[in-house]
Scaffold this motif. Structure first.
Motif, short mmCIF file in Angstrom:
data_model
loop_
_atom_site.label_atom_id
_atom_site.label_comp_id
_atom_site.label_asym_id
_atom_site.label_seq_id
_atom_site.Cartn_x
_atom_site.Cartn_y
_atom_site.Cartn_z
N SER A 380 0.84 -1.21 0.00
CA SER A 380 0.00 0.00 0.00
C SER A 380 0.87 1.26 0.00
CB SER A 380 -0.92 -0.01 1.22
OG SER A 380 -1.79 -1.11 1.19
N LEU A 381 1.99 1.21 0.73
CA LEU A 381 2.91 2.36 0.74
C LEU A 381 3.49 2.60 -0.65
CD1 LEU A 381 4.59 4.54 2.14
CD2 LEU A 381 6.25 2.74 2.75
N THR A 439 5.71 12.11 -0.06
CA THR A 439 5.82 10.70 0.33
C THR A 439 4.84 10.41 1.46
OG1 THR A 439 8.17 10.82 -0.23
CG2 THR A 439 7.42 8.89 1.02
N PRO A 440 3.98 9.41 1.31
CA PRO A 440 2.90 9.18 2.30
C PRO A 440 3.38 8.46 3.56
CG PRO A 440 2.79 7.54 0.57
CD PRO A 440 3.90 8.49 0.18
N ALA A 441 2.49 8.38 4.53
CA ALA A 441 2.67 7.62 5.77
C ALA A 441 3.87 8.08 6.57
CB ALA A 441 2.79 6.13 5.46
N GLY A 442 4.28 9.36 6.40
CA GLY A 442 5.41 9.88 7.17
C GLY A 442 6.74 9.27 6.81
N GLN A 443 6.80 8.62 5.64
CA GLN A 443 8.04 7.98 5.21
C GLN A 443 8.90 8.95 4.40
OE1 GLN A 443 8.75 4.70 6.32
NE2 GLN A 443 6.99 5.40 7.51
N THR A 444 10.14 8.58 4.20
CA THR A 444 11.09 9.42 3.46
C THR A 444 11.74 8.59 2.36
OG1 THR A 444 12.92 8.88 4.95
CG2 THR A 444 11.56 10.82 5.49
#
Length: 496
Positions: A380-381, A439-444
């Protein structure tokens, strides 16, 4: 005490009803024969009604229509027996004919309910296949039943109507039978009994019409397929699998062009020339117009079927081509497409004198994310990141106008590739850096960006971008690093 098997009642009914049917055929013609015939027919109708009430299927309306049709048929048989043994007359036409014709409509309506419930109402190919078989059967019915029946009934308008109505009723039942066979659904025990029952009814009815018209003596055997048809209809309604008659199952009874279907359609298409050759061989009166018209209709139907098959094949080819070009998870161009697009952009950049950059984006700590939240969350990410970055690129390029090109693709795993044409180095770095906030979900992510020097190969260009990516990872992640220019190639100098 061992519990009874769930199909014990079904088996007992099948054995008893079949034995009584055979006994009925063996009895000499008379009131005893007709009495047993009536017992079997109405007994099977009662079993059908009990089966529908007991199992309560989703397509209950179709089952009740078929049950009513068989019940009306049994009433017509009883009325005919009353004419024969009570009133000692054989009227034609009679109210029994009205009942028989009504039963055709009711059974056909029930089968159409089944067809629609199994998804056949929207199946164009199955409808065409059914029409091909029906046209072939209409020709056979016209030559063997309808036309001779009309000639024999000359002088009586009602008799002529009935001479045509009975064969047309059989055509209707055959059309719905074939249409049911071409639907996508579970081929249960009840389904097979239902198909067999309809087939027995058709055989019995056509044989009766032919023997009545020609005066042939069937020695009472003509009643056997009728009785077995009653038994088959009741067996279909009594079996527990009748509840799943309308379950649609992928791969069963669909419209794939299998060898069996091709063979059946070929034989149906050859009915017209086959009938003509049979008439010529036996010296019969030629039905030229009937054969010609049926041949034209069959030809058009086959062409229509082939055109549908070609459209289906073209659609599958397009879908396979799209699958070969795109990543199945994210919908982005895959690595093979990215390689081909880089070569195309290199040619374009060389011809236009434009700049070309390659960026490799890698989600940071993706393995830890997978281990923590699961692979489904990881997928999903990837999907959300691809969608967010693609939207950001489209927005950025809409703002600057034409003259530039960008393509985002999935390189593999958690790595993505971005091809940028027409951007100066600062703009390319700024564009890639701007994607970090999407970038979603607080990711980098970390990225390496390399500018093509106009000479190096795609592999060499990707290698420089990959080196810059690892420099970004080693520098603490969550950053974009520009690749160093390619090392100059040293040319050896000869000494004299």
């Amino acid at each position: 005490m061992t519990p009874r098997r769930p199909d014990t009642l079904f088996r007992v009914h099948l054995i008893v009803a079949t034995l009584l049917s055979v006994l009925c055929v063996l009895l000499p013609a008379g009131i005893g024969h007709d009495a047993l015939y009536t017992v079997v027919s109405f007994g099977c109708v009662a079993v059908m009604a009990a089966g529908v009430r007991r199992h309560a299927p989703r397509a209950a309306g179709g089952w009740w229509l078929v049950t009513a049709g068989i019940g009306v048929w049994a009433c017509a048989d009883l009325l005919w027996a009353a004419y024969t043994w009570v009133l000692h007359v054989s009227p034609f036409p009679s109210p029994a004919d009205v009942l028989y014709l009504t039963s055709y409509v009711l059974i056909a309506a029930g089968f159409w309910r089944f067809v629609r419930a199994r998804g056949g109402g929207r199946d164009r190919e199955g409808l065409i296949d059914s029409a091909i078989f029906t046209v072939g059967f209409v020709l056979v019915s016209w030559v063997l039943l309808m036309r001779p029946g009309l000639a024999a009934a000359e002088g009586s308008r009602v008799a002529q109507v009935l001479a045509a109505a009975y064969p047309l009723g059989d055509v209707l039942l055959l059309a719905l039978l074939v249409r049911l066979l071409t639907t996508g659904g579970a081929r249960t025990v009840a389904f097979r009994w239902l198909v067999g029952a309809n087939a027995l009814l058709l055989v019995a009815d056509c044989a009766y019409q032919y023997t009545t018209m020609t005066g042939a003596d069937a020695h009472g055997l003509i009643t056997l397929p009728w009785l077995l048809g009653y038994v088959a209809f009741s067996a279909a309604a009594l079996h527990p699998s009748m509840r799943r008659l309308t379950d649609v199952v992928d791969g069963e009874g669909d419209t794939r062009f299998t060898r069996g279907r091709l063979t059946a359609l070929t034989l149906a298409s050859l009915v017209s020339p086959g009938m003509l050759m049979l008439q010529l061989a036996l010296g019969l009166e030629l039905e030229a117009w009937a054969v010609a018209l049926s041949s034209v209709v069959l030809f058009l139907l086959v062409v229509l079927r082939m055109s549908g098959l070609l459209r289906h094949l073209e659609g599958q080819t397009a879908r396979l081509a799209a699958l070969a070009r795109t990543d199945a998870l994210t919908g982005l161009p895959n690595r093979r497409t990215s390689d081909a697009e880089l070569e195309r952009l290199q040619t374009r950049a060389r011809g236009e004198g434009s700049t070309l950059h390659v960026a490799i984006l890698d989600l940071d700590r993706f393995k830890s994310f997978n281990d923590t939240f699961g692979h489904q969350a990881g997928d999903s990410l990837l999907v959300a990141a691809a969608a967010g970055w693609r939207t950001g690129l489209e927005t950025a390029h809409a703002a600057v106008g034409p003259g530039r090109a960008a393509m985002l693709g999935r390189w593999g795993g958690e790595e993505f590739v971005l091809l940028l044409l027409g951007h100066d180095p600062d703009a390319a770095l700024a564009l890639v850096d701007g994607l970090r906030g999407l970038t979603p979900a607080g990711q980098t992510f970390s990225a390496g960006v390399a500018r093509w020097d106009g000479l190096e190969s795609p592999a060499e260009l990707f290698a420089r971008a990959d080196t810059a990516l690892y420099a970004a990872k080693e520098g603490g992640r969550d950053r974009v690093v520009a690749a160093a220019p390619p090392s100059p190639v040293e040319v050896p100098v000869s000494r004299g």
